[in-house]
Design a protein around this motif. Sequence first.
Motif, PDB file in Angstrom:
ATOM      1  N   GLY A 204       0.794  -1.220   0.000  1.00 26.83           N
ATOM      2  CA  GLY A 204       0.000   0.000   0.000  1.00 26.83           C
ATOM      3  C   GLY A 204       0.823   1.264   0.000  1.00 26.83           C
ATOM      4  N   ALA A 205       2.122   1.159   0.052  1.00 25.75           N
ATOM      5  CA  ALA A 205       2.960   2.357   0.122  1.00 25.75           C
ATOM      6  C   ALA A 205       3.011   3.079  -1.212  1.00 25.75           C
ATOM      7  CB  ALA A 205       4.362   1.981   0.568  1.00 25.75           C
ATOM      8  N   SER A 206       2.954   2.332  -2.329  1.00 27.96           N
ATOM      9  CA  SER A 206       3.009   2.963  -3.638  1.00 27.96           C
ATOM     10  C   SER A 206       1.698   3.669  -3.914  1.00 27.96           C
ATOM     11  CB  SER A 206       3.278   1.918  -4.725  1.00 27.96           C
ATOM     12  OG  SER A 206       4.552   1.339  -4.536  1.00 27.96           O
ATOM     13  N   THR A 207       1.737   4.850  -4.488  1.00 24.52           N
ATOM     14  CA  THR A 207       0.548   5.649  -4.769  1.00 24.52           C
ATOM     15  C   THR A 207       0.517   6.003  -6.246  1.00 24.52           C
ATOM     16  OG1 THR A 207       0.675   6.603  -2.555  1.00 24.52           O
ATOM     17  CG2 THR A 207      -0.715   7.737  -4.158  1.00 24.52           C
ATOM     18  N   SER A 208      -0.567   5.649  -6.907  1.00 26.69           N
ATOM     19  CA  SER A 208      -0.708   5.985  -8.320  1.00 26.69           C
ATOM     20  C   SER A 208      -1.278   7.391  -8.455  1.00 26.69           C
ATOM     21  CB  SER A 208      -1.627   4.974  -9.007  1.00 26.69           C
ATOM     22  OG  SER A 208      -2.880   4.939  -8.355  1.00 26.69           O
ATOM     23  N   ALA A 209      -1.223   7.938  -9.678  1.00 27.48           N
ATOM     24  CA  ALA A 209      -1.805   9.260  -9.944  1.00 27.48           C
ATOM     25  C   ALA A 209      -3.297   9.217  -9.666  1.00 27.48           C
ATOM     26  CB  ALA A 209      -1.529   9.647 -11.392  1.00 27.48           C
ATOM     27  N   SER A 210      -3.791  10.224  -8.936  1.00 21.82           N
ATOM     28  CA  SER A 210      -5.187  10.173  -8.497  1.00 21.82           C
ATOM     29  C   SER A 210      -5.819  11.562  -8.538  1.00 21.82           C
ATOM     30  CB  SER A 210      -5.266   9.607  -7.073  1.00 21.82           C
ATOM     31  OG  SER A 210      -6.604   9.490  -6.643  1.00 21.82           O
ATOM     32  N   MET A 211      -7.153  11.562  -8.616  1.00 19.49           N
ATOM     33  CA  MET A 211      -7.907  12.816  -8.600  1.00 19.49           C
ATOM     34  C   MET A 211      -9.231  12.547  -7.880  1.00 19.49           C
ATOM     35  SD  MET A 211      -9.132  15.157 -11.844  1.00 19.49           S
ATOM     36  CE  MET A 211      -7.438  15.449 -12.347  1.00 19.49           C
ATOM     37  N   THR A 212      -9.662  13.473  -7.030  1.00 21.60           N
ATOM     38  CA  THR A 212     -10.913  13.331  -6.269  1.00 21.60           C
ATOM     39  C   THR A 212     -11.920  14.386  -6.742  1.00 21.60           C
ATOM     40  OG1 THR A 212      -9.716  12.524  -4.345  1.00 21.60           O
ATOM     41  CG2 THR A 212     -11.939  13.337  -3.972  1.00 21.60           C
ATOM     42  N   GLY A 213     -13.188  13.944  -6.891  1.00 25.72           N
ATOM     43  CA  GLY A 213     -14.234  14.851  -7.361  1.00 25.72           C
ATOM     44  C   GLY A 213     -15.293  15.122  -6.302  1.00 25.72           C
ATOM     45  N   ASN A 294     -15.233   6.638  -3.583  1.00 25.73           N
ATOM     46  CA  ASN A 294     -14.402   6.252  -2.453  1.00 25.73           C
ATOM     47  C   ASN A 294     -14.590   7.287  -1.342  1.00 25.73           C
ATOM     48  OD1 ASN A 294     -12.294   4.699  -1.115  1.00 25.73           O
ATOM     49  ND2 ASN A 294     -10.984   6.483  -1.487  1.00 25.73           N
ATOM     50  N   GLY A 295     -15.067   6.798  -0.193  1.00 26.35           N
ATOM     51  CA  GLY A 295     -15.321   7.733   0.902  1.00 26.35           C
ATOM     52  C   GLY A 295     -16.405   8.728   0.576  1.00 26.35           C
ATOM     53  N   GLY A 296     -17.314   8.364  -0.327  1.00 24.55           N
ATOM     54  CA  GLY A 296     -18.422   9.236  -0.688  1.00 24.55           C
ATOM     55  C   GLY A 296     -18.114  10.196  -1.804  1.00 24.55           C
ATOM     56  N   ASN A 297     -16.902  10.207  -2.304  1.00 22.44           N
ATOM     57  CA  ASN A 297     -16.516  11.137  -3.368  1.00 22.44           C
ATOM     58  C   ASN A 297     -16.040  10.371  -4.606  1.00 22.44           C
ATOM     59  OD1 ASN A 297     -15.989  12.753  -0.686  1.00 22.44           O
ATOM     60  ND2 ASN A 297     -16.179  14.290  -2.318  1.00 22.44           N
ATOM     61  N   LEU A 298     -16.178  11.025  -5.748  1.00 26.90           N
ATOM     62  CA  LEU A 298     -15.662  10.467  -6.984  1.00 26.90           C
ATOM     63  C   LEU A 298     -14.140  10.290  -6.887  1.00 26.90           C
ATOM     64  CD1 LEU A 298     -15.884   9.734 -10.047  1.00 26.90           C
ATOM     65  CD2 LEU A 298     -15.482  12.177 -10.503  1.00 26.90           C
ATOM     66  N   ARG A 299     -13.673   9.128  -7.340  1.00 26.84           N
ATOM     67  CA  ARG A 299     -12.219   8.886  -7.349  1.00 26.84           C
ATOM     68  C   ARG A 299     -11.822   8.361  -8.726  1.00 26.84           C
ATOM     69  NH1 ARG A 299      -9.446   4.176  -3.785  1.00 26.84           N
ATOM     70  NH2 ARG A 299     -10.955   2.989  -5.019  1.00 26.84           N
ATOM     71  N   ILE A 300     -10.767   8.947  -9.272  1.00 27.99           N
ATOM     72  CA  ILE A 300     -10.164   8.443 -10.511  1.00 27.99           C
ATOM     73  C   ILE A 300      -8.680   8.260 -10.238  1.00 27.99           C
ATOM     74  CG2 ILE A 300      -9.764   8.839 -12.962  1.00 27.99           C
ATOM     75  CD1 ILE A 300     -12.041  10.880 -12.899  1.00 27.99           C
ATOM     76  N   ASN A 301      -8.177   7.040 -10.438  1.00 27.56           N
ATOM     77  CA  ASN A 301      -6.724   6.845 -10.346  1.00 27.56           C
ATOM     78  C   ASN A 301      -6.285   5.774 -11.337  1.00 27.56           C
ATOM     79  OD1 ASN A 301      -6.821   4.220  -9.194  1.00 27.56           O
ATOM     80  ND2 ASN A 301      -6.952   5.076  -7.120  1.00 27.56           N
ATOM     81  N   LEU A 302      -4.972   5.629 -11.467  1.00 27.82           N
ATOM     82  CA  LEU A 302      -4.431   4.714 -12.480  1.00 27.82           C
ATOM     83  C   LEU A 302      -4.103   3.347 -11.915  1.00 27.82           C
ATOM     84  CD1 LEU A 302      -2.207   7.086 -14.646  1.00 27.82           C
ATOM     85  CD2 LEU A 302      -4.597   6.429 -14.931  1.00 27.82           C
TER      86      LEU A 302
END
Length: 590
Positions: A204-213, A294-302
């Motif tokens: 879980g340490a690696s984080t991909s590019a993400s955006m929250t809406g 995710n968590g009630g919000n739009l999530r887009i990640n790779l």
Amino acid sequence: MGIYGALSSAVTGLRAQAHALENISGNIANSQTTGYKRIETDFLDLIPDAPIKRQVPGAVLAQSRGTNNIQGDIKTVSNETFIALNSNGFFVVEPKVGQSDGNSVFAGTNFYTRRGDFEIDKDGMLVNGAGYYLKGLPIDTTTGNISGSVPEVIKLSNAFLPAQVTNRINYQSNLPQLPKTTAYNATVYNSELINAADYAGYSGASTSASMTGAALTGANAATTVFTVGDTVSLTVNGTAVKFEFTNGGAAAAGNQAIDVVTGAPTITATLASIQASLRSAGGPAASTAVVDINGGNLRINLGTDYHAQFTVTGGTGTTLAALGLTAAATSSAPTRPSIGTVAASDDALFKSNSVAGGAITVYASNGAPANVQMRWAKVDSAASGGKDTWNLFYMSDSAATGSSPMWTNAGQTYTFGADGSLVAPGVASTTLSNLSVNGVSIGDVELKHQTNGVSQFADVNGTVNVSTLNQNGYGAGEFVSVAINDSGRVVATYSNGERIDMAQVVTAQFNAINQLKRMDGGVFSASSESGEAILDLSGQGILGGALEASNTDISDEFTKLIVTQQAYAAGTRIVTAADKMLQEALNMIR
């Protein structure tokens, strides 16, 4: 002078031929003496002072002439301490004059010889068959450089060679641009790379590019957010994807149709459709993309791609606003932590994600050996939008179990440009700090690559090609033998396989080589006519495992013997004739 002069000249002739015979005899006697230089005989005529028309040949004087500048035949021998010279030089030697308190006492005077049949005596010194001891200069066993400038008798020690701790590993290799690891699959994006998220301690340490809406309720109807005819555009790592929301109809050419009416889909179902379209049309970087709530919000990640970013590059304002997105917005930057250690439980996984980089035995300060196994893992690539980057690992504990570290990162990042060379300033060397392998502590070890020693060029095999791998340590060793090589180095061999230069044989040159004074045992000493010795420390001309034979030619000596014998006989005839003439002169008064 007359008859008496002739008689006197004849006697000098007999003396001269007798001297020549003595030289010939000595040459023949020493035809098998190692390094012997024959003596030639020169004849010098002595002319009495007289008017030109009254001059007579006069007497003769014989003198010896050396042939030190004429080399004898060089033959190969099996004894490794025998040496010969392929030059006009001489070995520097010294005689032993006695012993004091069990120690050898030397004369302190240099002598010179071509006799190279040196062997080790009971005291560890090199002495030739005539009893003269070889001289040279000691060598610093640490640096390999000559120390001192005054030749001394070479003395070897048969003591154990102390262990030398490894403090440098010379390592050069070429890494494949595409490592074909066990886990590599040509159809799976980035399968040649190691993924930190798969390893214990880094999950879980690696984080991909993400955006929250915006906040969304997945069970609501899609039409509460998505408006028919609106569009949303994403660009993933250079690949543009445009979603068009429809009422069961087809989308414009090049757009991805997302039906938000037929079957009354929910927001969750519509996001799943967007996700599927993004994965299929967004290129390799979007192959594991996630579009959900995710968590009630739009999530887009790779997803599992930790190299690329994406951007909202366009869309219709109504839908963008409902999703909480803004055109020209860029996702967060992906992060990819470095793996410091690999747990024993992940050993099989690690080996499937890396390629072998060679192994070498290093030594601790007490001589304890440790086998350093190395593996290379590619952590990033230009093909996925990053840079071709590698990490080097070594096995630090082969007996580790569970979560205990088995492999350790060397702590150096190797980044390559498009031409296959390291990005400036490169990595000429790095340090393995506190290197410890299987409990054997080595300490800091320099991993030396030299300039451009590590490269990344295409390799069809997908493996690491190691071109240089050696180190400067060794374990303790027992003295085995000694040899003199062709550079004049006295080399001791030990049971651990090490060959250590102990001394440098010194040779001497003279301007007037044939004016040296001969002494017993095939040695010479400098004279006022020969000039002082010119010492040479380079070892040039020395041949190991060889001996120089006498330069006497038996057939030539026998030829000279015949001539000398006949000349002597002729001289006796002159004496006989002079005697008869004197007898006749005496008979005149009778």
